[in-house]
Design an enzyme around this catalytic site. Sequence first.
Site, PDB file in Angstrom:
ATOM      1  N   GLN A  32       0.796  -1.198   0.000  1.00 52.31           N
ATOM      2  CA  GLN A  32       0.000   0.000   0.000  1.00 52.31           C
ATOM      3  C   GLN A  32       0.840   1.263   0.000  1.00 52.31           C
ATOM      4  O   GLN A  32       0.310   2.352  -0.022  1.00 52.31           O
ATOM      5  CB  GLN A  32      -0.923   0.033   1.220  1.00 52.31           C
ATOM      6  CG  GLN A  32      -2.004  -1.030   1.254  1.00 52.31           C
ATOM      7  CD  GLN A  32      -2.493  -1.444  -0.098  1.00 52.31           C
ATOM      8  OE1 GLN A  32      -2.028  -2.451  -0.599  1.00 52.31           O
ATOM      9  NE2 GLN A  32      -3.398  -0.736  -0.693  1.00 52.31           N
ATOM     10  N   ILE A 187      -3.837  -3.656   5.892  1.00 50.73           N
ATOM     11  CA  ILE A 187      -2.595  -3.335   5.207  1.00 50.73           C
ATOM     12  C   ILE A 187      -2.761  -3.343   3.690  1.00 50.73           C
ATOM     13  O   ILE A 187      -1.882  -2.854   2.975  1.00 50.73           O
ATOM     14  CB  ILE A 187      -1.453  -4.291   5.627  1.00 50.73           C
ATOM     15  CG1 ILE A 187      -1.707  -5.723   5.155  1.00 50.73           C
ATOM     16  CG2 ILE A 187      -1.270  -4.256   7.121  1.00 50.73           C
ATOM     17  CD1 ILE A 187      -0.549  -6.661   5.436  1.00 50.73           C
ATOM     18  N   GLU A 188      -3.861  -3.876   3.205  1.00 48.75           N
ATOM     19  CA  GLU A 188      -4.111  -3.851   1.769  1.00 48.75           C
ATOM     20  C   GLU A 188      -4.732  -2.542   1.325  1.00 48.75           C
ATOM     21  O   GLU A 188      -4.317  -1.953   0.335  1.00 48.75           O
ATOM     22  CB  GLU A 188      -5.028  -5.017   1.380  1.00 48.75           C
ATOM     23  CG  GLU A 188      -4.359  -6.370   1.367  1.00 48.75           C
ATOM     24  CD  GLU A 188      -3.281  -6.462   0.304  1.00 48.75           C
ATOM     25  OE1 GLU A 188      -3.338  -5.713  -0.679  1.00 48.75           O
ATOM     26  OE2 GLU A 188      -2.371  -7.288   0.468  1.00 48.75           O
ATOM     27  N   SER A 189      -5.756  -2.084   2.049  1.00 51.57           N
ATOM     28  CA  SER A 189      -6.524  -0.932   1.576  1.00 51.57           C
ATOM     29  C   SER A 189      -7.007  -0.018   2.689  1.00 51.57           C
ATOM     30  O   SER A 189      -7.693   0.959   2.407  1.00 51.57           O
ATOM     31  CB  SER A 189      -7.744  -1.431   0.799  1.00 51.57           C
ATOM     32  OG  SER A 189      -8.592  -2.177   1.664  1.00 51.57           O
TER      33      SER A 189
END
Length: 551
Positions: A32, A187-189
């Site tokens: 990210q 932690i992705e989005s």
Amino acid sequence: MLVLSALLGSTVAMAAKADTALAMNSPELSAQTTPTRSTETNVPVLNTVPTDPIKSVVPQAATAQPPVPQTATVPPISTTIAASGIPVTPDTPAATAEPATQAPAPIREAMIVAPASPNGDLWQRIRAGYAMKDLDSPLIKRHEKWYANHPDYVLRMSERAQHYLFYIMEEVDRRGMPSEIALLPVIESAFNPGANSIASASGIWQFIPSTGKHFGMEQNWWHDGRRDIIGATNGALDYLQKLHDQFGDWELALAAYNWGENGVTRAQAYNRKHHKPTDYSHLRMPRETRNYVPKLLAVKNIIADPARFGLQLSKIPDEPYFATVATSQHIDVKVAAELADISMDEFIALNPGHNRPVILQDKDNGNVLLLPVDKVDTFRTNLAKTNQRLVSWQPYESKKGESFDKIATHFGLSLAELRSANGLSKYAQESNGQTLLVPIPDDQPAADFAAFNMHPSAVAEMYGAVRYTVRRGDTISTIARRFHVSQMQLREANHGVSRLHVGQHFNIVLADHRSARRHHVAATRAKTRTSLRKASSVKVAYNAPQSKQPN
């Protein structure tokens, strides 16, 4: 009033950019840290794929079933893992066949409800389900410090998580996974459903187009299944379970989720050859993947005791936030939100997969609307008694070369609104003859709305080329791996360039678009060769000027 959806999703887009800009201050942050892009021209609109009659589905208890190992090789999920999968019914195991021959799974008729936490606090339920082992890595402390220094970011993330985290935790519990997996969208989005990465990853699970397709996530002019909350969650968890079955522990499964299965397999083979351990801590990995698990473990520690880090989490009850509703009619997204008596922001947050201002009914898919549990009856009642026009848009067959500015003016739109409603590039000035979505004037009666732009060519602009700016530490190899193209293809798209410098611009043709372009070029060349053969057999009475043939 008809211009309603030109700025739909702007709130989500602004939040995504702000949070990403903040995250960029931490060079160690994994996927990210690359700037996320909200699709400027996409209008988050609803394509409800309902079934008759109108119905709602509220989460119910169901028996958990063990996942079935998958054997099909899956494309790596890019630098920012992307996801938006197909809803999986409670009695449907993880897919075991290649998605090319795999029919989309039907929408689940009930959501799984695991035992509630004693105090009704979803965060506490997550803490009670921790099962991943700790790593001895200084990177964990580094990420903890970064989050501790950005309390506003953490609070916004936890507020957005209210919409989705209960459902995700239900699915994690149903599969018997560690509850840390439910935190992966952090932690992705940062639980931003409108997040788009530089590598064209999308949704809260950040699936790239090819991996999304592999798990049955339809991506067309009307709808992007990678942003569908139910489908994305099931696709991501199915993939993670498959990786766990393949590699034997969650650290390696997460590394493969971020880096790709082949990357982890090659790294293990290298260590075996050199008589080294093959666990996560001993593998040679890209910096992003090396930070990926420590970052998740840092989030785990923060959720375990936010006060220790001076942070605050938004309270999330351990109960369903949304229920599914199916309709049998096309409907404007604005109208649907009004009938449910919720704001546009709320409606879009729950239904982020729709690209247009009309919710298109599609009998072939299992898409449904997601509404807050306490608004389902309101929606059904208002829809049954309303006399208002449900669809206020119509198709317009534009002429090739027709100015978009003039079309917008004719239908009472700004140029930006026309582009937003139709997913047009901000640089597009003239029509190539495509069918556009335009409002119906107030003085005209509603007409039967027929679906259009269903052909795959209508989504050509969903992919296309990415203009990438080289950063410190980049190499041809790392850029190629990040965008899932070969180094040769990367060089070909940039005139054979092999040396990089910071700030240099790179053109990157994404896989799906490149494939479509190859087919187009091949067809053009074949047509040209045929024309030339025919022309060579015809006698002409004059010397025509030579025209340059297409390449």
